[in-house]
Design a protein around this motif. Structure first.
Motif, PDB file in Angstrom:
ATOM      1  N   PRO A  24       0.770  -1.186  -0.123  1.00  0.00           N
ATOM      2  CA  PRO A  24      -0.142  -0.037   0.068  1.00  0.00           C
ATOM      3  C   PRO A  24       0.738   1.260  -0.050  1.00  0.00           C
ATOM      4  O   PRO A  24       0.389   2.269  -0.429  1.00  0.00           O
ATOM      5  CB  PRO A  24      -0.903   0.047   1.174  1.00  0.00           C
ATOM      6  N   GLU A  25       2.294   1.157   0.602  1.00  0.00           N
ATOM      7  CA  GLU A  25       2.992   2.259   0.642  1.00  0.00           C
ATOM      8  C   GLU A  25       3.632   2.603  -0.874  1.00  0.00           C
ATOM      9  O   GLU A  25       4.670   3.199  -0.811  1.00  0.00           O
ATOM     10  CB  GLU A  25       3.974   2.233   1.627  1.00  0.00           C
ATOM     11  N   GLY A  26       3.476   1.541  -1.845  1.00  0.00           N
ATOM     12  CA  GLY A  26       4.095   1.715  -3.232  1.00  0.00           C
ATOM     13  C   GLY A  26       5.603   1.053  -3.186  1.00  0.00           C
ATOM     14  O   GLY A  26       6.392   1.370  -3.938  1.00  0.00           O
ATOM     15  N   LEU A  27       5.698   0.256  -2.222  1.00  0.00           N
ATOM     16  CA  LEU A  27       7.013  -0.511  -2.029  1.00  0.00           C
ATOM     17  C   LEU A  27       7.141  -1.974  -2.473  1.00  0.00           C
ATOM     18  O   LEU A  27       5.934  -2.723  -2.438  1.00  0.00           O
ATOM     19  CB  LEU A  27       7.572  -0.116  -0.873  1.00  0.00           C
ATOM     20  N   VAL A  28       8.099  -2.642  -2.817  1.00  0.00           N
ATOM     21  CA  VAL A  28       8.292  -3.986  -3.004  1.00  0.00           C
ATOM     22  C   VAL A  28       9.601  -4.456  -2.195  1.00  0.00           C
ATOM     23  O   VAL A  28      10.701  -3.757  -2.345  1.00  0.00           O
ATOM     24  CB  VAL A  28       8.373  -4.444  -4.432  1.00  0.00           C
ATOM     25  N   PRO A  29       9.640  -5.644  -1.464  1.00  0.00           N
ATOM     26  CA  PRO A  29      10.861  -5.923  -0.893  1.00  0.00           C
ATOM     27  C   PRO A  29      11.796  -6.539  -2.047  1.00  0.00           C
ATOM     28  O   PRO A  29      11.394  -7.345  -2.946  1.00  0.00           O
ATOM     29  CB  PRO A  29      10.428  -7.136   0.115  1.00  0.00           C
ATOM     30  N   VAL A  30      13.047  -6.187  -1.743  1.00  0.00           N
ATOM     31  CA  VAL A  30      14.251  -6.815  -2.602  1.00  0.00           C
ATOM     32  C   VAL A  30      15.241  -7.504  -1.695  1.00  0.00           C
ATOM     33  O   VAL A  30      15.784  -7.178  -0.901  1.00  0.00           O
ATOM     34  CB  VAL A  30      14.728  -5.513  -3.526  1.00  0.00           C
ATOM     35  N   MET A  60      12.089  -1.223  -2.753  1.00  0.00           N
ATOM     36  CA  MET A  60      12.182  -0.433  -3.987  1.00  0.00           C
ATOM     37  C   MET A  60      10.843   0.317  -4.233  1.00  0.00           C
ATOM     38  O   MET A  60       9.956  -0.726  -3.883  1.00  0.00           O
ATOM     39  CB  MET A  60      12.644  -1.286  -5.187  1.00  0.00           C
ATOM     40  N   ASN A  61      10.859   1.450  -4.790  1.00  0.00           N
ATOM     41  CA  ASN A  61       9.421   1.983  -5.274  1.00  0.00           C
ATOM     42  C   ASN A  61       9.590   1.884  -6.791  1.00  0.00           C
ATOM     43  O   ASN A  61      10.755   1.157  -7.218  1.00  0.00           O
ATOM     44  CB  ASN A  61       9.302   3.250  -4.842  1.00  0.00           C
ATOM     45  N   ARG A  62       8.634   2.207  -7.526  1.00  0.00           N
ATOM     46  CA  ARG A  62       8.350   2.123  -8.706  1.00  0.00           C
ATOM     47  C   ARG A  62       9.801   2.816  -9.599  1.00  0.00           C
ATOM     48  O   ARG A  62      10.507   2.291 -10.597  1.00  0.00           O
ATOM     49  CB  ARG A  62       7.253   2.765  -9.518  1.00  0.00           C
ATOM     50  N   GLU A  63       9.972   3.978  -8.844  1.00  0.00           N
ATOM     51  CA  GLU A  63      11.100   4.848  -9.649  1.00  0.00           C
ATOM     52  C   GLU A  63      12.424   4.136  -9.522  1.00  0.00           C
ATOM     53  O   GLU A  63      13.313   3.972 -10.251  1.00  0.00           O
ATOM     54  CB  GLU A  63      11.187   6.451  -8.929  1.00  0.00           C
ATOM     55  N   SER A  64      12.558   3.736  -8.242  1.00  0.00           N
ATOM     56  CA  SER A  64      13.946   2.895  -7.756  1.00  0.00           C
ATOM     57  C   SER A  64      14.115   2.010  -8.695  1.00  0.00           C
ATOM     58  O   SER A  64      15.334   1.511  -9.337  1.00  0.00           O
ATOM     59  CB  SER A  64      14.192   2.912  -6.478  1.00  0.00           C
ATOM     60  N   LEU A  65      13.230   0.893  -9.203  1.00  0.00           N
ATOM     61  CA  LEU A  65      13.496  -0.198  -9.642  1.00  0.00           C
ATOM     62  C   LEU A  65      13.777   0.186 -11.085  1.00  0.00           C
ATOM     63  O   LEU A  65      14.282  -0.614 -11.882  1.00  0.00           O
ATOM     64  CB  LEU A  65      11.920  -1.045  -9.450  1.00  0.00           C
ATOM     65  N   ALA A  66      12.915   1.118 -11.566  1.00  0.00           N
ATOM     66  CA  ALA A  66      13.042   1.718 -13.076  1.00  0.00           C
ATOM     67  C   ALA A  66      14.390   2.029 -13.356  1.00  0.00           C
ATOM     68  O   ALA A  66      14.869   1.641 -14.329  1.00  0.00           O
ATOM     69  CB  ALA A  66      11.908   2.551 -13.356  1.00  0.00           C
TER      70      ALA A  66
END
Length: 128
Positions: A11-17, A33-39
């Motif tokens: 819900p915070e817009g994150l994914v564990p890495v 990571m969020n969308r920007e950091s993963l991209a």
């Protein structure tokens, strides 16, 4: 649909890495990571994470020089965890000066350091 849309973000817009050393499979760290950091990670070829404590993008190694070159980016079967296969520059992933952030082991009910410090953090981080 973008490949980023296939990820089940929190819900915070994150994914564990999970960052895993190429060649030997050692898990060296866990981050978010969020969308920007993963991209950016996919685009630049070096790990860019989201720092929850600083609330900003964090390019791994920006202070220490211990960057993570990304060999592959993998998504788990549920679409909610990223695995980075990386080459850890300088051989140190942890801010404590160790190879891995997972250097403590539960022994007889207590956490014990089971991995030596490779380099004193005070010589890595000038701000400490």
């Amino acid at each position: 649909m973008s490949w980023l849309d296939e990820i089940r973000w929190t819900p915070e817009g994150l994914v564990p890495v999970i960052a895993q050393q190429a060649g030997n499979g050692r898990v060296v760290m866990f981050a978010w990571m969020n969308r920007e950091s993963l991209a950016l990670t996919a685009q630049e070829g070096y790990a860019v994470y989201w720092s929850r404590s600083r609330n900003k993008l964090w390019r791994k190694g920006e202070e220490s020089g211990h960057r993570q070159k990304v060999i592959s980016i993998q998504l788990d079967c549920d679409g909610d965890v990223i695995l980075l296969e990386i080459e850890q520059e300088g051989g140190i992933a942890c801010h404590t000066g160790r190879e891995s952030c997972f250097y403590r082991q539960l022994v007889d009910g207590q956490w014990q350091a089971v991995e030596a410090v490779i380099k004193d953090p005070e010589t890595i981080y000038k701000k400490l």
